[in-house]
Motif scaffolding. Structure first.
Motif, short mmCIF file in Angstrom:
data_model
loop_
_atom_site.label_atom_id
_atom_site.label_comp_id
_atom_site.label_asym_id
_atom_site.label_seq_id
_atom_site.Cartn_x
_atom_site.Cartn_y
_atom_site.Cartn_z
N UNK A 131 0.86 -1.18 0.00
CA UNK A 131 0.00 0.00 0.00
C UNK A 131 0.90 1.23 0.00
N UNK A 132 0.55 2.22 -0.83
CA UNK A 132 1.38 3.42 -0.96
C UNK A 132 0.59 4.65 -0.58
N UNK A 133 1.32 5.65 -0.09
CA UNK A 133 0.69 6.91 0.26
C UNK A 133 1.77 7.95 0.50
N UNK A 134 1.34 9.16 0.83
CA UNK A 134 2.31 10.21 1.13
C UNK A 134 1.73 11.13 2.21
N UNK A 135 2.62 11.89 2.82
CA UNK A 135 2.22 12.79 3.91
C UNK A 135 2.07 14.20 3.36
N UNK A 136 0.93 14.81 3.68
CA UNK A 136 0.72 16.22 3.32
C UNK A 136 0.06 16.91 4.51
N UNK A 137 0.64 18.03 4.92
CA UNK A 137 0.15 18.80 6.09
C UNK A 137 -0.01 17.90 7.32
N UNK A 138 0.93 16.98 7.50
CA UNK A 138 0.94 16.12 8.68
C UNK A 138 -0.03 14.95 8.62
N UNK A 139 -0.74 14.79 7.51
CA UNK A 139 -1.70 13.69 7.39
C UNK A 139 -1.34 12.77 6.23
N UNK A 140 -1.67 11.49 6.39
CA UNK A 140 -1.39 10.52 5.34
C UNK A 140 -2.48 10.50 4.28
N UNK A 141 -2.06 10.47 3.01
CA UNK A 141 -2.99 10.36 1.89
C UNK A 141 -2.71 9.04 1.19
N UNK A 142 -3.70 8.15 1.14
CA UNK A 142 -3.52 6.84 0.50
C UNK A 142 -3.69 6.96 -1.00
N UNK A 143 -2.81 6.24 -1.73
CA UNK A 143 -2.92 6.17 -3.19
C UNK A 143 -3.56 4.83 -3.52
N UNK A 144 -4.82 4.86 -3.91
CA UNK A 144 -5.56 3.61 -4.07
C UNK A 144 -5.78 3.22 -5.53
N UNK A 145 -5.50 4.13 -6.46
CA UNK A 145 -5.70 3.83 -7.87
C UNK A 145 -4.39 3.93 -8.63
N UNK A 146 -4.30 3.15 -9.72
CA UNK A 146 -3.07 3.10 -10.51
C UNK A 146 -2.70 4.49 -11.04
N UNK A 147 -3.71 5.25 -11.45
CA UNK A 147 -3.46 6.60 -11.97
C UNK A 147 -2.85 7.50 -10.92
N UNK A 148 -3.34 7.38 -9.68
CA UNK A 148 -2.81 8.19 -8.57
C UNK A 148 -1.35 7.82 -8.29
N UNK A 149 -1.07 6.52 -8.33
CA UNK A 149 0.30 6.05 -8.07
C UNK A 149 1.25 6.58 -9.14
N UNK A 150 0.83 6.51 -10.41
CA UNK A 150 1.67 7.00 -11.51
C UNK A 150 1.94 8.48 -11.36
N UNK A 151 0.92 9.22 -10.98
CA UNK A 151 1.03 10.67 -10.84
C UNK A 151 2.00 11.05 -9.72
N UNK A 152 2.09 10.20 -8.69
CA UNK A 152 2.91 10.50 -7.51
C UNK A 152 4.15 9.63 -7.39
N UNK A 153 4.53 8.93 -8.48
CA UNK A 153 5.65 7.99 -8.37
C UNK A 153 6.98 8.67 -8.04
#
Length: 199
Positions: A131-153
């Motif tokens: 499972x992948x995600x990133x931190x923004x403003x101290x909170x975790x944002x989950x990347x649940x779709x392939x398009x989101x993962x590509x955009x944030x790779x």
């Protein structure tokens, strides 16, 4: 072999990740026979030798081993190389790299491994994408779709500081030439998007 119970481990503070393959799995070569194994998602976690997270991870490894092999002298088995663990000290890692270079007749360049000095390296992998995600403003944002993962790779690079979740599992020897041990499966990576690139 009997199914082992996984022990969940979470880093409490961001840890630097190197050799990061969480977008596309990679097949690594087996140094003993030169063959490539099956593709896996993987990362190496770089812990300070005195970090609380490393202590907690080692405690999880010891617990998994004790639950699987009650009464076994784990320290003696480890020293005798009859039990594998998923970490290596930076000094031992560098010594292995120097030995490999010498065996191949190549010069060893210490600058390539400066990041390992004073660290303990923990390798984790998985057949399934973590499972992948990133931190923004101290909170975790989950990347649940392939398009989101590509955009944030770009947030998942070697050297990034990230929170990681691992499953710690003991395993039996598969034949007379292998030994039992404890491994770490990569379950989740939460990138901060910060950290100096390595490699």
């Amino acid at each position: 072999p009997a199914k082992r119970e996984a022990i969940e481990f979470h880093t409490r503070t961001p840890v630097q990740l190197i050799n990061l393959n969480v977008i596309t799995p990679r097949a690594f070569e087996d140094q003993s026979n030169g063959r490539k194994g099956e593709p896996k998602y993987s990362a190496t976690l770089l812990f300070d030798a005195d970090s609380e997270d490393l202590k907690a991870f080692k405690d999880a490894v010891i617990r998994a081993a004790k639950e699987t092999w009650p009464g076994l002298d784990l320290q003696a088995e480890y020293k005798a190389k009859r039990l594998r663990v998923p970490w290596i000290t930076g000094d031992a890692f560098i010594a292995k790299r120097q030995a490999t270079a010498a065996k191949k007749g190549k010069d060893y360049n210490p600058s390539f491994d400066e990041y390992a000095v004073g660290k303990v390296l923990v390798r984790a992998s998985s057949k399934n994408q973590p499972a992948l995600g990133y931190v923004v403003n101290g909170k975790g944002v989950d990347l649940t779709e392939e398009g989101q993962i590509k955009l944030n790779q770009g947030k998942f690079y070697s050297g990034v500081l990230a929170y990681a979740q691992l499953n710690v599992v003991a395993y039996d020897a598969i034949d007379d030439y292998s030994v039992p041990g404890v491994t770490a499966y990569l379950q989740r990576v939460l990138s901060t998007g910060k950290g100096q690139r390595i490699g």
